[in-house]
Design a protein around this motif. Structure first.
Motif, mmCIF file in Angstrom:
data_model
loop_
_atom_site.group_PDB
_atom_site.id
_atom_site.type_symbol
_atom_site.label_atom_id
_atom_site.label_comp_id
_atom_site.label_asym_id
_atom_site.label_seq_id
_atom_site.Cartn_x
_atom_site.Cartn_y
_atom_site.Cartn_z
ATOM 1 N N PHE A 176 0.825 -1.484 -0.042
ATOM 2 C CA PHE A 176 -0.044 -0.001 0.029
ATOM 3 C C PHE A 176 0.791 1.203 -0.095
ATOM 4 C CE2 PHE A 176 -2.647 -3.229 1.507
ATOM 5 C CZ PHE A 176 -3.963 -3.081 0.930
ATOM 6 N N ASP A 177 0.203 2.417 -0.525
ATOM 7 C CA ASP A 177 0.882 3.499 -0.534
ATOM 8 C C ASP A 177 -0.002 4.565 -0.015
ATOM 9 O OD1 ASP A 177 3.289 3.108 -1.832
ATOM 10 O OD2 ASP A 177 2.342 2.994 -3.819
ATOM 11 N N ASP A 178 0.482 5.508 0.637
ATOM 12 C CA ASP A 178 -0.360 6.981 1.174
ATOM 13 C C ASP A 178 -0.489 7.904 0.304
ATOM 14 O OD1 ASP A 178 -0.683 5.602 3.687
ATOM 15 O OD2 ASP A 178 0.958 6.466 4.517
ATOM 16 N N ASN A 179 -1.494 8.622 0.379
ATOM 17 C CA ASN A 179 -1.833 9.837 -0.672
ATOM 18 C C ASN A 179 -2.362 10.742 0.049
ATOM 19 O OD1 ASN A 179 -0.909 8.538 -3.526
ATOM 20 N ND2 ASN A 179 -2.303 6.869 -2.354
ATOM 21 N N TYR A 180 -1.968 12.059 -0.086
ATOM 22 C CA TYR A 180 -2.501 13.288 0.556
ATOM 23 C C TYR A 180 -2.764 14.120 -0.550
ATOM 24 C CZ TYR A 180 -1.583 11.547 5.055
ATOM 25 O OH TYR A 180 -1.344 10.797 6.478
ATOM 26 N N ARG A 181 -3.845 14.955 -0.464
ATOM 27 C CA ARG A 181 -4.138 16.214 -1.608
ATOM 28 C C ARG A 181 -3.821 17.359 -0.732
ATOM 29 N NH1 ARG A 181 -8.559 12.531 -3.180
ATOM 30 N NH2 ARG A 181 -8.301 11.966 -5.279
ATOM 31 N N ASN A 182 -3.896 17.513 0.535
ATOM 32 C CA ASN A 182 -3.625 18.692 1.086
ATOM 33 C C ASN A 182 -3.185 18.456 2.765
ATOM 34 O OD1 ASN A 182 -3.517 21.018 2.312
ATOM 35 N ND2 ASN A 182 -5.758 21.781 2.274
ATOM 36 N N ARG A 183 -1.745 18.689 2.775
ATOM 37 C CA ARG A 183 -1.330 18.229 4.049
ATOM 38 C C ARG A 183 -1.588 19.489 5.072
ATOM 39 N NH1 ARG A 183 1.928 13.934 4.530
ATOM 40 N NH2 ARG A 183 2.537 12.719 2.893
ATOM 41 N N ASN A 184 -2.128 20.399 4.668
ATOM 42 C CA ASN A 184 -2.132 21.627 5.577
ATOM 43 C C ASN A 184 -3.759 21.736 6.182
ATOM 44 O OD1 ASN A 184 0.181 22.865 5.195
ATOM 45 N ND2 ASN A 184 -0.390 23.313 3.167
ATOM 46 N N LEU A 191 -1.219 -5.392 -6.147
ATOM 47 C CA LEU A 191 -1.482 -6.876 -5.825
ATOM 48 C C LEU A 191 -0.759 -7.647 -6.842
ATOM 49 C CD1 LEU A 191 -3.082 -9.125 -4.501
ATOM 50 C CD2 LEU A 191 -4.963 -8.649 -6.327
ATOM 51 N N GLN A 192 0.164 -8.516 -6.134
ATOM 52 C CA GLN A 192 0.735 -9.384 -7.262
ATOM 53 C C GLN A 192 0.706 -10.923 -6.773
ATOM 54 O OE1 GLN A 192 4.516 -7.671 -5.273
ATOM 55 N NE2 GLN A 192 5.106 -7.039 -7.467
ATOM 56 N N ALA A 193 0.764 -11.702 -7.726
ATOM 57 C CA ALA A 193 0.777 -13.033 -7.678
ATOM 58 C C ALA A 193 2.103 -13.566 -7.489
ATOM 59 C CB ALA A 193 -0.266 -13.633 -8.711
ATOM 60 N N ILE A 194 2.623 -14.428 -6.700
ATOM 61 C CA ILE A 194 3.920 -14.871 -6.570
ATOM 62 C C ILE A 194 3.957 -16.570 -6.700
ATOM 63 C CG2 ILE A 194 5.940 -15.004 -5.178
ATOM 64 C CD1 ILE A 194 5.217 -12.391 -3.757
ATOM 65 N N THR A 195 4.742 -17.186 -7.661
ATOM 66 C CA THR A 195 4.698 -18.415 -7.764
ATOM 67 C C THR A 195 6.223 -18.837 -7.914
ATOM 68 O OG1 THR A 195 4.279 -18.586 -10.196
ATOM 69 C CG2 THR A 195 2.225 -18.496 -8.947
ATOM 70 N N GLU A 196 6.204 -20.365 -8.133
ATOM 71 C CA GLU A 196 7.675 -20.682 -8.187
ATOM 72 C C GLU A 196 8.152 -20.184 -9.522
ATOM 73 O OE1 GLU A 196 6.574 -24.979 -10.305
ATOM 74 O OE2 GLU A 196 7.623 -24.685 -8.277
ATOM 75 N N ASN A 197 7.271 -19.686 -10.594
ATOM 76 C CA ASN A 197 7.854 -19.425 -11.734
ATOM 77 C C ASN A 197 7.862 -17.733 -11.864
ATOM 78 O OD1 ASN A 197 7.343 -21.844 -13.192
ATOM 79 N ND2 ASN A 197 4.975 -21.543 -13.193
ATOM 80 N N GLY A 198 7.833 -17.116 -10.929
ATOM 81 C CA GLY A 198 7.956 -15.622 -10.707
ATOM 82 C C GLY A 198 6.840 -14.834 -10.302
ATOM 83 N N THR A 199 6.959 -13.639 -10.314
ATOM 84 C CA THR A 199 5.982 -12.706 -10.013
ATOM 85 C C THR A 199 5.457 -11.785 -10.938
ATOM 86 O OG1 THR A 199 7.252 -12.433 -7.714
ATOM 87 C CG2 THR A 199 5.688 -10.684 -8.215
ATOM 88 N N SER A 200 4.054 -11.806 -10.722
ATOM 89 C CA SER A 200 3.351 -11.095 -11.871
ATOM 90 C C SER A 200 2.380 -10.078 -11.134
ATOM 91 C CB SER A 200 2.288 -12.002 -12.751
ATOM 92 O OG SER A 200 1.338 -12.979 -11.884
ATOM 93 N N THR A 201 2.257 -8.995 -11.490
ATOM 94 C CA THR A 201 1.364 -7.857 -11.064
ATOM 95 C C THR A 201 -0.105 -7.918 -11.692
ATOM 96 O OG1 THR A 201 3.280 -6.374 -10.773
ATOM 97 C CG2 THR A 201 1.127 -5.305 -10.931
ATOM 98 N N LEU A 202 -1.047 -8.060 -10.861
ATOM 99 C CA LEU A 202 -2.333 -8.256 -11.280
ATOM 100 C C LEU A 202 -2.972 -6.665 -11.398
ATOM 101 C CD1 LEU A 202 -3.347 -11.468 -9.134
ATOM 102 C CD2 LEU A 202 -2.476 -11.222 -11.532
ATOM 103 N N ILE A 203 -2.648 -6.103 -10.400
ATOM 104 C CA ILE A 203 -3.265 -4.693 -10.310
ATOM 105 C C ILE A 203 -2.275 -3.701 -9.731
ATOM 106 C CG2 ILE A 203 -4.908 -3.209 -9.077
ATOM 107 C CD1 ILE A 203 -6.588 -5.740 -8.616
ATOM 108 N N ARG A 204 -1.896 -2.660 -10.545
ATOM 109 C CA ARG A 204 -0.837 -1.879 -10.227
ATOM 110 C C ARG A 204 -1.120 -0.722 -9.390
ATOM 111 N NH1 ARG A 204 3.646 -2.808 -12.997
ATOM 112 N NH2 ARG A 204 3.594 -4.259 -14.926
ATOM 113 N N SER A 205 -2.537 0.071 -9.423
ATOM 114 C CA SER A 205 -3.059 1.031 -8.657
ATOM 115 C C SER A 205 -4.326 0.818 -8.185
ATOM 116 C CB SER A 205 -2.461 2.367 -9.369
ATOM 117 O OG SER A 205 -2.717 3.518 -8.420
#
Length: 469
Positions: free
Chosen positions: A112-120, A145-159
């Motif tokens: 996960f990543d945090d996001n702010y539109r206004n820090r004030n 979201l990633q799927a990790i198997t013995e064949n490697g890691t694939s990204t299912l959802i990036r954002s």
């Protein structure tokens, strides 16, 4: 493998329950709210604390399996100004073992990543929020979201977009629409959700008052009523989980969740946290109630950091459990003789005719036709036989109530795992157990709010403060 082989032993237990109908359903439970604050380390860092894991054949999409894992217990709805977020620089994983070697064959990982539109501003939202992209939603999280198997890691959802904490009616006038918008389709079929939800577990936590102070009349209060949790849910085709992609030959999978944190943390002069290094596991949950009441307090943090392949180091606490001795001491119900091989089957191997004294083929990976039985490793996992279809009329007692689609064959949201686990701990699966065992329970039989009928199934988070109910 067909359903009849599962049904006969379960019905035998159901008959025993019917014969004991005159026994009042008043007795101590054996655990906390599953994994809520169960170990010293995660009690101090609740965003890392796995609370519960659920896995079941999807009732409205029976060619798929739904897995749900929850974190961050006891979220009070009026928890502003920051409310509740997933931790960053942290791996939230749901792990699947389909060949019984106690190693993950598939891991679904959310970060996960945090996001702010206004820090004030101190506000979580600066006006009514009507969509996940609303500029009035000042703070929001996204995930990969990633799927990790013995064949490697694939990204299912990036954002992916996380459903925000439910601030209240004025801030989020249609929270259901926000939650629905956070359901995201997966590229090869299925869907996922990340966000807040009502805590689906239900139980009376008065056990810590010396097992209800020996007074059965004190039970029946749902201690987690009104609280929320952070939920990750994923629904995927059965073949995505099965060994060799064949859910007909290999229908049994084992599932557990973990939380892992970067190994090194440096606190800066402005209290900022810089983390680096590889991930280290700090929390773990498969079957409910294991770390809470099976593992002693001096070993709980160790259990949370341990991989299932090393569970032999905790075997003594399963074969010689503490809870039945306490129940005998306080409530005079005789504890079953040890060592408890029936509990080894329940928690560490799953049920199969060659696994232990409960001679029934149900949910051990040893039942998969392509498994190398010589490499099978007993380990704590929530095991699910995907070939058993959803029940038309689910029974909250699951298998011991004659419903093989329920706990401990996976776990549905409405399964009464407290009552089931207590009865199993007290020997309900063993012949000639005391009649009182068939009526044990905490008198909290269902969640206080209804679950949703479609994915992600969990109820919307509570908006009314617990102290206002």
């Amino acid at each position: 493998m067909h359903q009849r082989s599962f049904r006969r032993p379960a019905l035998g237990v159901a008959a025993a329950l019917a014969a004991a109908a005159c026994v009042a359903s008043l007795a101590p439970t054996i655990g906390t709210a599953s994994s809520h604050r169960e170990a010293p380390l995660v009690a101090g860092e609740p965003r890392l604390d796995n609370t519960d894991v659920y896995a079941f054949v999807s009732p409205d999409a029976p060619d798929s399996v739904t897995m749900i894992a929850n974190w961050l217990p006891f979220e009070e709805p009026n928890g502003g100004p920051n409310f509740y977020a997933f931790a960053t620089e942290t791996a939230y994983d749901i792990n699947i073992d389909n060949d019984g070697d106690a190693l993950p064959d598939i891991t679904y990982r959310w970060t996960f990543d945090d996001n702010y539109r206004n820090r004030n501003t101190f506000l979580y939202n600066t006006g009514p929020v009507t969509s996940l992209d609303d500029p009035d939603l000042n703070y929001f999280q996204t995930y990969r979201l990633q799927a990790i198997t013995e064949n490697g890691t694939s990204t299912l959802i990036r954002s992916g977009k996380v459903a925000p904490s439910r601030v209240g009616q004025a801030s989020m006038p249609n929270y259901g629409a926000l939650a629905d918008a956070a359901v995201t389709k997966l590229p090869n079929g299925g869907q996922t959700f990340a966000g807040q939800a009502d805590d689906p577990f239900f139980l009376d936590l008065g056990i810590f008052n010396l097992l209800y102070n020996g007074d059965f009349s004190q039970i029946g209060t749902d201690t987690v009523k009104g609280y929320n949790v952070n939920t990750l849910a994923i629904q995927v085709p059965k073949k995505a989980l099965a060994l060799k992609g064949d859910d007909t030959r290999n229908p049994v999978v084992g599932i557990w969740s973990t939380t892992s944190r970067k190994r090194v943390e440096v606190v800066g002069t402005k209290n900022q946290r810089d983390r680096s290094g590889e991930f280290r596991q700090v929390s773990r949950l498969g079957m409910p109630l294991v770390n809470e009441v099976v593992i002693p307090v001096g070993r709980k943090d160790e259990f949370n950091a341990t991989q299932p392949k090393n569970d032999a180091r905790f075997l003594q606490f399963v074969t010689n459990p503490e809870v039945p001795r306490l129940v005998e001491q306080i409530y005079k119900i005789p504890a079953p003789a040890t060592p408890r091989q029936d509990l080894v089957e329940t928690f560490l191997t799953g049920f199969c005719k060659d696994c232990g004294p409960v001679a029934v083929d149900l949910n051990s990976q040893r039942l998969n036709k392509d498994v190398d039985v010589s490499k099978f490793q007993p380990s704590e996992q929530l095991r699910l036989n995907m070939s058993i279809p959803p029940a038309a009329s689910p029974n909250r007692f699951g298998v011991i109530g004659g419903d093989n689609a329920g706990f401990p064959n996976g776990r549905r949201l409405a399964d009464d795992v407290l009552d089931v686990t207590l009865r199993v701990a007290e020997g309900v699966l063993l012949p000639n157990h005391p009649a009182a065992v068939d009526g044990l329970g905490d008198a909290v039989d269902a969640n206080n709010v209804k679950f949703r009928g479609a994915f992600p199934y969990v109820a919307l988070p509570n908006a009314i403060g617990v102290n206002q109910q």
